[in-house]
Motif scaffolding. Structure first.
Motif: not given
Length: 287
Positions: A49-54
């Motif tokens: 999720l953290v990566e997807a938000a970038k």
């Protein structure tokens, strides 16, 4: 800072996503295989999720949504009581730290989200605060060794373990009632992925009421560190992904002041821990 993952609601719908400057980046529509953050935790996908938000824009600006408790419907919320030396001394029973930890359970309905009021019920005016750090289990297990226990944590969050003091003494031996009034406590605002033991081993934890510091201690002084908590609890029950352990509160709750001072409508309670953030709640009477 893009490593704060929250559950929130807007316009009657529930979402999860990543907290960003100016609002929230909703990600749940992109991951239908994980209906809530509990399933995200079970899949070990918080970092995904953290990566997807970038690079994504805010989907829900500030003031357009409400925070919910981060992990909806965990199977278990287990709370550790009397886990700091000064808390043990408050009991004035002349006893040193007990050999084993005190535990009790809370129901998800007893918690509300960040920036939402704690509810003082009609049944009691003795609502009290307890600032704590909560750990979210990511890898389940039974009979987990102490030296492997921290590897079972997925994330950290904050908890105001609100308590109705007169209702924890309604019978000969129980605290369940006083710990489970609807929306008497709070959890959140978000999950911070657990990446390093330093995030929990010796962290400052404070509670402020109307700006006044009431609780101030460090997790390094816990009588039962988090690793011991996980190992001990997993001796008698299987821990599952999404389960929450609320790890204990320092001295300074309102019931222990002289004279006692309980929460009233209009009060503002802030729980803060290094590396996690601030959980903030007002107080309102039950309608």
């Amino acid at each position: 800072m893009t490593d704060r993952i929250a559950t929130f609601s807007a316009a009657g719908e529930s979402f999860y996503g990543v907290v960003a400057d100016g609002g929230m980046i909703a990600l749940s529509p992109d991951f239908p295989q994980w209906p809530t953050l509990r399933e995200v935790v079970e899949a070990g996908a918080l970092e995904q999720l953290v990566e997807a938000a970038k690079g994504r824009p805010v989907t829900h600006p500030d003031a357009s949504f409400q925070y919910e408790i981060p992990v909806p419907a965990p199977e278990k919320i287990i709370c550790v009581g009397v886990n700091f030396p000064d808390r043990n001394a408050e009991y004035k029973d002349g006893k040193d730290a007990p050999e084993n930890m005190s535990l009790f359970v809370r129901f998800p309905r007893s918690f509300t989200g960040h920036d939402r009021p704690l509810i003082r019920p009609k049944a009691s005016d003795k609502l009290d605060y307890e600032g704590e750090i909560a750990v979210v289990i990511g890898k389940g297990g039974r009979h987990i060794p102490d030296d492997e226990a921290l590897g079972h944590i997925a994330a950290l969050t904050l908890c105001n373990e609100g308590t109705l003091r007169d209702w924890v003494r309604h019978a000969k031996f129980n605290v369940t009632q006083g710990k489970n009034f609807d929306s008497s406590g709070a959890m959140g605002p978000w999950l911070v992925p657990f990446r390093d033991p330093a995030q929990i081993i010796d962290v400052r934890l404070t509670t402020r009421v109307n700006g006044e510091v009431r609780q101030d201690d460090r997790t390094g002084r816990m009588m039962f560190p988090v690793a011991r908590q996980i190992a001990y609890i997993s001796t008698f029950t299987t821990l599952l992904p999404g389960d929450i352990i609320v790890t204990g509160t320092p001295t300074g709750a309102g019931a222990r002041l002289d004279p006692p001072v309980f929460l009233e409508p209009g009060d503002l309670v802030e729980i803060e821990a290094e590396g996690i953030g601030v959980l903030r709640n007002g107080v309102a009477d039950e309608t």
